[in-house]
Motif scaffolding. Structure first.
Motif, PDB file in Angstrom:
ATOM      1  N   GLY A  80      22.256 -19.490  20.798  1.00 15.21           N
ATOM      2  CA  GLY A  80      21.883 -20.454  21.820  1.00 15.21           C
ATOM      3  C   GLY A  80      22.472 -21.825  21.525  1.00 15.21           C
ATOM      4  N   TYR A  81      22.050 -22.796  22.300  1.00 12.03           N
ATOM      5  CA  TYR A  81      22.515 -24.173  22.144  1.00 12.03           C
ATOM      6  C   TYR A  81      21.340 -25.051  21.749  1.00 12.03           C
ATOM      7  N   GLU A  82      21.569 -25.938  20.804  1.00 14.00           N
ATOM      8  CA  GLU A  82      20.509 -26.833  20.358  1.00 14.00           C
ATOM      9  C   GLU A  82      20.412 -28.021  21.304  1.00 14.00           C
ATOM     10  N   VAL A  83      19.251 -28.176  21.939  1.00 10.87           N
ATOM     11  CA  VAL A  83      19.010 -29.292  22.856  1.00 10.87           C
ATOM     12  C   VAL A  83      17.608 -29.822  22.619  1.00 10.87           C
ATOM     13  N   LYS A  84      17.324 -30.981  23.171  1.00  9.58           N
ATOM     14  CA  LYS A  84      15.975 -31.535  23.142  1.00  9.58           C
ATOM     15  C   LYS A  84      15.249 -31.034  24.378  1.00  9.58           C
ATOM     16  N   ALA A  85      14.410 -30.017  24.211  1.00  9.70           N
ATOM     17  CA  ALA A  85      13.717 -29.419  25.349  1.00  9.70           C
ATOM     18  C   ALA A  85      12.524 -30.280  25.753  1.00  9.70           C
TER      19      ALA A  85
END
Length: 325
Positions: A247-252
């Protein structure tokens, strides 16, 4: 281009004004269009595909809002019917700091539950078209039998069936009723999308490999296992292939609709394929999973479901910025 049909619930998500508090403590909400099948249809349309939503809404302002939202996203709404016998469904949501959420549903009954077999007669499915559905509207109501009629009609036309169980236990009389209904519908489908959290519950098997293998029953030839921010794995029948993409690391900020945008992004890519959707090269499966993961990651960075869905260029730019375009 194939048409992607989705069937089931469209509803209003009431999103909390604050995060990190229990639902009973939320002081204010804002409305957003939602419902897993509606989210998936909007994802396909916003990415540039052709989609249509099959469902029933109340003759009320919320129903008007949902039709307008679907049409604004580019979804064909000719198969959306209206009823005065029940109101449009509502869902109140609470959000935790990590974007996870809790739901309270108002639908006893709601208009979506009254979709019936006769409503499916107007649908004109073609060879190669895709039908996607979830389990929320497989409860014992007219809408369950509308699903069966639609599935049979799409198969008769030579189409492709996609199923996302999307477990929502508060909507069922019991967890076992939910589980048994899902198990009954899995064999009717060509492709299953299931989260790692749902896998043990649905199959009753703790070992992941054994659990995945147990899903290849009936017409199932493809299983997509999603692992949240850790990505997804795509399995094909008989162990012919298995590919995993991180996956992609994001600020959810809100995970509502992330799974729907993932499957919607895959269905969008399916709609552009001219060949057999059950026999894709592994390299292509990797590219498709990466694109779907990116669409899902972007969705979690915004509030709401349909309002948070990205367009095609956003997904491509997001992937390129992370060296995976």
């Amino acid at each position: 281009m194939r048409t992607v049909y989705t069937i089931g619930e469209a509803l209003i998500d009431f999103i909390p004004a604050e995060t990190g508090v229990a639902l009973k403590e939320v002081s204010a909400f804002s409305k957003a269009a939602g419902g897993a099948p509606a989210n998936a249809a909007c994802t396909v349309a916003k990415l540039g595909g052709r989609s249509a939503f099959i469902g029933k809404l109340g003759v009320d302002s919320f129903g008007d809002f949902l039709v307008e939202t679907l049409e604004k996203a580019g979804v064909d709404t000719r198969y959306v019917s209206r009823t005065s016998e029940a109101n449009t469904a509502l869902a109140f949501v609470s959000l935790q700091a990590d974007g996870s959420r809790d739901f309270a549903f108002y639908r006893k009954p709601s208009a979506d539950m009254l979709l019936n077999e006769a409503d499916i007669e107007a649908c004109r499915f073609g060879a190669g078209d895709v039908l996607h559905y979830g389990s929320v509207d497989l409860i014992d109501a007219p809408v369950k039998y509308a699903h069966i009629r639609a599935i049979d009609a799409v198969k008769h036309a030579g189409g492709f069936i996609s199923f996302d169980p999307n477990v929502r236990l508060p909507l069922w009389e019991s967890a076992e009723a939910c589980r048994q209904t899902i198990l009954a519908f899995i064999p009717r489908s060509h492709s299953i999308k299931i989260s790692d959290e749902e896998l043990v519950f649905i199959t009753g098997i703790a070992d992941e490999a054994e659990a995945i293998a147990s899903l290849f029953v009936g017409d199932v030839a493809s299983v997509l296992l999603t692992r949240g921010p850790c990505g997804a794995t795509w399995f094909t029948a008989g162990g012919a292939s298995s590919v995993s993409v991180p996956g992609y690391e994001v600020k959810a900020v809100d995970t509502t609709g992330a799974g729907d945008s993932f499957i919607g992004a895959l269905l969008f890519q399916f709609s552009r394929e001219a060949g057999d959707l059950l026999r894709l090269p592994e390299e292509q499966m990797v590219r498709m999973l990466a694109f779907a993961n990116a669409a899902a990651a972007l969705t979690t960075t915004r509030h709401g479901a349909i309002p948070a869905l990205p367009v095609h260029d956003e997904v491509i730019r997001f992937m390129e910025a992370r060296g995976r375009g």
